[in-house]
Design a protein around this motif. Structure first.
Motif, mmCIF file in Angstrom:
data_model
loop_
_atom_site.group_PDB
_atom_site.id
_atom_site.type_symbol
_atom_site.label_atom_id
_atom_site.label_comp_id
_atom_site.label_asym_id
_atom_site.label_seq_id
_atom_site.Cartn_x
_atom_site.Cartn_y
_atom_site.Cartn_z
ATOM 1 N N GLU A 87 -23.253 23.170 30.724
ATOM 2 C CA GLU A 87 -22.136 23.727 30.003
ATOM 3 C C GLU A 87 -22.698 25.220 29.564
ATOM 4 O O GLU A 87 -23.575 25.492 28.877
ATOM 5 C CB GLU A 87 -22.069 22.945 28.569
ATOM 6 C CG GLU A 87 -21.086 23.217 27.521
ATOM 7 C CD GLU A 87 -21.550 22.299 26.407
ATOM 8 O OE1 GLU A 87 -21.095 22.629 25.367
ATOM 9 O OE2 GLU A 87 -21.801 21.019 26.469
ATOM 10 N N PRO A 88 -21.578 26.286 30.037
ATOM 11 C CA PRO A 88 -22.189 27.452 29.683
ATOM 12 C C PRO A 88 -22.533 27.892 28.281
ATOM 13 O O PRO A 88 -23.521 28.669 28.191
ATOM 14 C CB PRO A 88 -20.833 28.104 30.348
ATOM 15 C CG PRO A 88 -19.993 27.355 31.198
ATOM 16 C CD PRO A 88 -20.484 26.177 30.542
ATOM 17 N N GLU A 89 -21.755 27.350 27.400
ATOM 18 C CA GLU A 89 -22.110 27.992 26.038
ATOM 19 C C GLU A 89 -23.536 27.171 25.594
ATOM 20 O O GLU A 89 -24.306 28.001 25.180
ATOM 21 C CB GLU A 89 -21.033 27.382 25.079
ATOM 22 C CG GLU A 89 -21.283 28.109 23.678
ATOM 23 C CD GLU A 89 -19.998 27.410 22.763
ATOM 24 O OE1 GLU A 89 -20.174 27.441 21.538
ATOM 25 O OE2 GLU A 89 -19.041 27.059 23.469
ATOM 26 N N HIS A 91 -26.369 29.345 27.242
ATOM 27 C CA HIS A 91 -26.699 30.680 26.713
ATOM 28 C C HIS A 91 -27.223 30.354 25.479
ATOM 29 O O HIS A 91 -28.275 31.133 25.266
ATOM 30 C CB HIS A 91 -25.281 31.374 26.473
ATOM 31 C CG HIS A 91 -25.440 32.800 25.974
ATOM 32 N ND1 HIS A 91 -25.991 33.573 26.551
ATOM 33 C CD2 HIS A 91 -24.969 33.065 24.602
ATOM 34 C CE1 HIS A 91 -25.897 34.756 25.743
ATOM 35 N NE2 HIS A 91 -25.488 34.244 24.501
ATOM 36 N N SER A 92 -26.790 29.382 24.619
ATOM 37 C CA SER A 92 -27.727 29.087 23.468
ATOM 38 C C SER A 92 -29.172 28.816 23.746
ATOM 39 O O SER A 92 -30.011 29.152 23.015
ATOM 40 C CB SER A 92 -27.186 28.059 22.509
ATOM 41 O OG SER A 92 -25.842 28.462 22.316
#
Length: 227
Positions: A9-11, A14-15
């Motif tokens: 999951e990209p988001e 990134h987190s």
């Protein structure tokens, strides 16, 4: 300390990367099964943050590969699944911990550090080697219960902690460089960057009065010994 973050999951990926940077963890990232498998086969990690559901494979299969290859990397499974069966399966396959989404990053941080202590330093909050003391929670090194801290860069600390946690064996130049710099090692023309870090680290240990020495094992790598 070095992490592998496996999350599609990209988001969230990134987190997790922002979290790792904020906490001063070195890390590699993989957004899928194949890229994670490549990194696992090439490098050793202190802890792997592992999503179960990946677009091109299954996190459980990565756990099987780790076991088959005799890897000792710590593993925390991150999953949206709340099934007890999934949790038990992950733990039975060798995962050290299981965290369901959504989660608090403070809790993830505490669990990562607990695993690193268990894996490297046998549950103690600090590790002592001769008169050298390392605190993995605070990324500190010093002499005599940290009364005399040693000012180290992030990479110098990582090298020292890795050598101390593996003090009974010789760490090859390639293995040490890959542990600290990961994929960037493939682009390097020489090991001068590693030699420079080792040289500075030796100087700082000697100046601080550490009763340890980093020995160059000619043609192989390095080993830290008490003196």
């Amino acid at each position: 300390m070095k992490l592998l973050i496996v999350e599609d999951e990209p988001e969230l990926l990134h987190s997790l990367e922002e979290f790792a940077s904020k906490e001063d963890f070195m890390y590699d990232s993989a957004a899928g099964y194949q890229s994670a498998m490549e990194r696992i086969s090439l490098y050793d990690y202190d802890c792997i943050i592992l999503d179960i559901n990946l677009p091109d494979g299954n996190g459980f299969d990565l756990l099987k590969i780790l076991h088959h290859e005799g890897k000792t990397d710590g593993v925390i499974i991150l999953s949206a699944r709340h099934s007890l069966d999934d949790k038990l399966k992950g733990l039975e396959l060798g995962a050290d911990d299981y965290l369901t989404k959504p989660f608090y990053f403070s809790e993830l941080n505490a669990r990562i550090k607990a695993i690193i202590r268990r894996k490297q330093f046998k549950t103690s909050n600090v590790v002592r080697f001769a008169n050298l003391v390392i605190d993995p929670d605070q990324y500190l090194a010093g002499i005599d219960d940290l009364k005399k801290p040693i000012s180290l860069t992030k990479k110098e600390y990582a090298i020292l902690a890795h050598l101390v946690s593996n003090h009974k064996r010789v760490i090859t130049k390639v293995a040490l460089a890959e542990y600290i710099w990961g994929d960037y090692v493939d682009e390097a023309q020489s090991f001068d960057f590693l030699f420079s870090q080792i040289r500075n680290l030796k100087r700082k240990l000697k100046k601080a009065g550490a009763q340890v020495e980093i020995h160059n094992i000619y043609g192989v790598g390095y080993q830290i010994k008490s003196i």
